[in-house]
Write a protein that holds these residues in place. Structure first.
Motif, PDB file in Angstrom:
ATOM      1  N   ARG A  13       0.906  -1.201  -0.022  1.00 43.26           N
ATOM      2  CA  ARG A  13       0.042  -0.071   0.245  1.00 43.26           C
ATOM      3  C   ARG A  13       0.966   1.256  -0.116  1.00 43.26           C
ATOM      4  O   ARG A  13       1.619   1.574   0.861  1.00 43.26           O
ATOM      5  CB  ARG A  13      -0.925  -0.056   1.241  1.00 43.26           C
ATOM      6  CG  ARG A  13      -1.938   1.089   1.150  1.00 43.26           C
ATOM      7  CD  ARG A  13      -2.706   1.241   2.390  1.00 43.26           C
ATOM      8  NE  ARG A  13      -3.710  -0.127   2.447  1.00 43.26           N
ATOM      9  CZ  ARG A  13      -3.844  -1.073   3.375  1.00 43.26           C
ATOM     10  NH1 ARG A  13      -3.055  -0.761   4.387  1.00 43.26           N
ATOM     11  NH2 ARG A  13      -4.501  -2.239   3.337  1.00 43.26           N
ATOM     12  N   VAL A  14       0.840   2.086  -1.033  1.00 43.29           N
ATOM     13  CA  VAL A  14       1.649   3.328  -1.215  1.00 43.29           C
ATOM     14  C   VAL A  14       0.710   4.510  -1.464  1.00 43.29           C
ATOM     15  O   VAL A  14      -0.113   4.441  -2.116  1.00 43.29           O
ATOM     16  CB  VAL A  14       2.434   2.986  -2.443  1.00 43.29           C
ATOM     17  CG1 VAL A  14       3.181   4.303  -2.825  1.00 43.29           C
ATOM     18  CG2 VAL A  14       3.335   1.722  -2.298  1.00 43.29           C
ATOM     19  N   LEU A  15       1.364   5.214  -0.673  1.00 44.80           N
ATOM     20  CA  LEU A  15       0.637   6.924  -0.840  1.00 44.80           C
ATOM     21  C   LEU A  15       1.631   7.787  -1.639  1.00 44.80           C
ATOM     22  O   LEU A  15       2.680   7.846  -1.212  1.00 44.80           O
ATOM     23  CB  LEU A  15       0.417   7.429   0.475  1.00 44.80           C
ATOM     24  CG  LEU A  15      -0.072   8.850   0.653  1.00 44.80           C
ATOM     25  CD1 LEU A  15      -1.404   8.997  -0.250  1.00 44.80           C
ATOM     26  CD2 LEU A  15       0.018   9.497   1.949  1.00 44.80           C
ATOM     27  N   ASP A  16       1.134   8.212  -2.814  1.00 38.35           N
ATOM     28  CA  ASP A  16       2.046   9.302  -3.514  1.00 38.35           C
ATOM     29  C   ASP A  16       1.508  10.488  -3.414  1.00 38.35           C
ATOM     30  O   ASP A  16       0.300  10.862  -3.382  1.00 38.35           O
ATOM     31  CB  ASP A  16       1.928   8.879  -4.964  1.00 38.35           C
ATOM     32  CG  ASP A  16       2.725   9.669  -5.769  1.00 38.35           C
ATOM     33  OD1 ASP A  16       3.904  10.051  -5.479  1.00 38.35           O
ATOM     34  OD2 ASP A  16       2.407   9.961  -7.051  1.00 38.35           O
ATOM     35  N   LEU A  17       2.623  11.564  -2.750  1.00 34.53           N
ATOM     36  CA  LEU A  17       2.242  12.996  -2.771  1.00 34.53           C
ATOM     37  C   LEU A  17       2.372  13.384  -4.307  1.00 34.53           C
ATOM     38  O   LEU A  17       3.345  13.843  -4.587  1.00 34.53           O
ATOM     39  CB  LEU A  17       3.192  13.661  -1.745  1.00 34.53           C
ATOM     40  CG  LEU A  17       3.132  12.996  -0.451  1.00 34.53           C
ATOM     41  CD1 LEU A  17       4.015  14.124   0.652  1.00 34.53           C
ATOM     42  CD2 LEU A  17       1.556  12.806   0.295  1.00 34.53           C
ATOM     43  N   ALA A  54       2.668  10.926 -13.937  1.00 38.35           N
ATOM     44  CA  ALA A  54       3.306   9.911 -14.380  1.00 38.35           C
ATOM     45  C   ALA A  54       4.080   8.964 -13.509  1.00 38.35           C
ATOM     46  O   ALA A  54       4.071   7.764 -13.590  1.00 38.35           O
ATOM     47  CB  ALA A  54       4.661  10.605 -15.380  1.00 38.35           C
ATOM     48  N   PHE A  55       4.503   9.634 -12.385  1.00 40.85           N
ATOM     49  CA  PHE A  55       4.998   8.623 -11.443  1.00 40.85           C
ATOM     50  C   PHE A  55       3.924   7.859 -10.594  1.00 40.85           C
ATOM     51  O   PHE A  55       4.241   6.658 -10.374  1.00 40.85           O
ATOM     52  CB  PHE A  55       5.866   9.370 -10.340  1.00 40.85           C
ATOM     53  CG  PHE A  55       6.450   8.622  -9.320  1.00 40.85           C
ATOM     54  CD1 PHE A  55       7.824   7.976  -9.730  1.00 40.85           C
ATOM     55  CD2 PHE A  55       6.166   8.832  -7.919  1.00 40.85           C
ATOM     56  CE1 PHE A  55       8.300   7.442  -8.716  1.00 40.85           C
ATOM     57  CE2 PHE A  55       6.562   7.859  -7.062  1.00 40.85           C
ATOM     58  CZ  PHE A  55       8.006   7.085  -7.583  1.00 40.85           C
ATOM     59  N   THR A  56       2.696   8.407 -10.653  1.00 41.01           N
ATOM     60  CA  THR A  56       1.560   7.658  -9.992  1.00 41.01           C
ATOM     61  C   THR A  56       1.403   6.604 -11.131  1.00 41.01           C
ATOM     62  O   THR A  56       1.203   5.395 -10.161  1.00 41.01           O
ATOM     63  CB  THR A  56       0.342   8.640  -9.770  1.00 41.01           C
ATOM     64  OG1 THR A  56       0.736   9.719  -9.027  1.00 41.01           O
ATOM     65  CG2 THR A  56      -0.770   7.999  -8.861  1.00 41.01           C
ATOM     66  N   GLY A  95      -3.148   8.732  -3.762  1.00 41.00           N
ATOM     67  CA  GLY A  95      -2.478   9.706  -4.232  1.00 41.00           C
ATOM     68  C   GLY A  95      -3.079  10.801  -3.368  1.00 41.00           C
ATOM     69  O   GLY A  95      -4.638  10.710  -3.611  1.00 41.00           O
ATOM     70  N   ILE A  96      -2.432  12.115  -3.183  1.00 36.43           N
ATOM     71  CA  ILE A  96      -3.123  13.209  -2.608  1.00 36.43           C
ATOM     72  C   ILE A  96      -2.457  14.526  -3.249  1.00 36.43           C
ATOM     73  O   ILE A  96      -1.162  14.358  -3.613  1.00 36.43           O
ATOM     74  CB  ILE A  96      -3.068  13.085  -1.208  1.00 36.43           C
ATOM     75  CG1 ILE A  96      -1.837  13.420  -0.681  1.00 36.43           C
ATOM     76  CG2 ILE A  96      -3.860  12.179  -0.495  1.00 36.43           C
ATOM     77  CD1 ILE A  96      -1.568  13.730   0.933  1.00 36.43           C
ATOM     78  N   ARG A 125      -4.624  18.064   1.882  1.00 37.72           N
ATOM     79  CA  ARG A 125      -3.347  18.594   2.303  1.00 37.72           C
ATOM     80  C   ARG A 125      -2.451  17.587   2.929  1.00 37.72           C
ATOM     81  O   ARG A 125      -2.772  16.659   3.811  1.00 37.72           O
ATOM     82  CB  ARG A 125      -3.703  19.554   3.205  1.00 37.72           C
ATOM     83  CG  ARG A 125      -4.278  20.940   2.701  1.00 37.72           C
ATOM     84  CD  ARG A 125      -4.221  22.412   3.881  1.00 37.72           C
ATOM     85  NE  ARG A 125      -5.047  21.844   4.939  1.00 37.72           N
ATOM     86  CZ  ARG A 125      -6.257  22.011   5.251  1.00 37.72           C
ATOM     87  NH1 ARG A 125      -6.838  22.467   4.197  1.00 37.72           N
ATOM     88  NH2 ARG A 125      -6.934  21.812   6.184  1.00 37.72           N
ATOM     89  N   PRO A 126      -1.067  17.443   2.492  1.00 37.32           N
ATOM     90  CA  PRO A 126      -0.132  16.501   3.172  1.00 37.32           C
ATOM     91  C   PRO A 126       0.041  16.802   4.421  1.00 37.32           C
ATOM     92  O   PRO A 126       0.635  15.989   5.164  1.00 37.32           O
ATOM     93  CB  PRO A 126       1.118  16.648   2.013  1.00 37.32           C
ATOM     94  CG  PRO A 126       0.959  18.060   1.452  1.00 37.32           C
ATOM     95  CD  PRO A 126      -0.610  18.423   1.300  1.00 37.32           C
ATOM     96  N   THR A 127      -0.120  17.965   5.010  1.00 45.35           N
ATOM     97  CA  THR A 127       0.054  18.164   6.600  1.00 45.35           C
ATOM     98  C   THR A 127      -1.207  17.877   7.134  1.00 45.35           C
ATOM     99  O   THR A 127      -1.229  17.935   8.492  1.00 45.35           O
ATOM    100  CB  THR A 127       0.176  19.895   6.712  1.00 45.35           C
ATOM    101  OG1 THR A 127      -0.898  20.692   5.962  1.00 45.35           O
ATOM    102  CG2 THR A 127       1.568  20.248   6.195  1.00 45.35           C
TER     103      THR A 127
END
Length: 247
Positions: free
Chosen positions: A23-27, A33-35, A47-48, A71-73
């Motif tokens: 399980r991977v979270l992409d910022l 492309a990376f997602t 992803g967020i 928000r990543p925060t």
């Protein structure tokens, strides 16, 4: 084999990421492309991004990923849930996401940073840069890499890091190289004579190097992993506003 648009070689992805099915979270950054490559590697990807248009774009392009506007925060996930959190290329203020990253990473999980830059140490690339920089001084200038080991460890959120660099050679034909030069905004603003002369010089350089074949643009892929402080992970989780997904 990665496409020239992604520049994420399998060797770098294998080193940077946990085993397939994690399980991977992409910022999210850029246009996904990376997602997309994370999904291609067999991971369960979330992803967020704070931008609604970007979230919609990536969700459309990477249908297998779950993309949220957040928000990543203030990540909308329960604690200790992800095997890895990825940050690719240019994302400002990375340290501000550390507290939430540590909160949502599971024990043993890690932060995965990847940055792709062109390797301008190759002689023909230096010649190309010199040609373009006569009209566009900012073109093909190297920039600093992502957070260093010292920066990652400075505030105590992470206690160990590892880094490895990879090289990727991307085939480029004459038309593609000229198009890359023409996309530069300062080049587009040149008068007709200067514009024509620059493209002629770039074409001559290509012909001299390629001799009827493609040339290869070298890229450097810098990867870094960071592991959270277990004591901070074990502490009472912070309150996060948002939805909490279960999968």
């Amino acid at each position: 084999m990665p496409s020239p648009r992604t520049l994420h070689p399998a060797s770098a992805m294998a080193w940077l990421l946990p085993e397939a099915g994690s399980r991977v979270l992409d910022l999210c950054s850029g246009k996904g492309a990376f997602t997309r490559d994370l999904v291609s590697e067999g991971h369960r990807v979330f992803g967020i991004t704070t931008d609604a248009a970007t979230a919609e774009l990536i969700a459309t392009r990477v249908a297998a990923a779950t993309i949220l506007r957040a928000r990543p925060t203030q990540m909308p996930f329960r604690p200790r849930w992800f095997d890895a959190i990825t940050i690719a290329d240019d994302r400002p203020n990375i340290p501000e996401v550390f507290p939430e990253a540590v909160r949502v990473l599971r024990p043993g999980g890690h932060l995965a940073l990847l940055r792709t830059t062109r390797d301008d140490t190759v002689p023909w690339v230096r010649r190309l840069a010199a040609l373009i920089q006569t009209h566009d001084p900012t073109a093909m200038t190297s920039t600093t890499t992502g957070p260093t080991e010292e920066e990652l460890l400075a505030d105590g959120w992470f206690v160990a890091t590892d880094a490895k660099a990879f090289r990727l050679w991307v085939p480029v034909d004459r038309r593609t190289l000229l198009a890359m030069v023409e996309r530069r905004l300062p080049v587009q603003k040149l008068d007709d004579t200067a514009h024509r002369n620059l493209l002629a010089d770039v074409g001559m350089l290509f012909d001299d190097i390629a001799r009827g074949h493609e040339v290869k643009l070298p890229y450097r892929i810098e990867c870094r992993k960071a592991w959270p402080d277990p004591d901070r992970q074990a502490a009472e989780p912070s309150v996060t506003i948002g939805i909490h997904l279960h999968w």
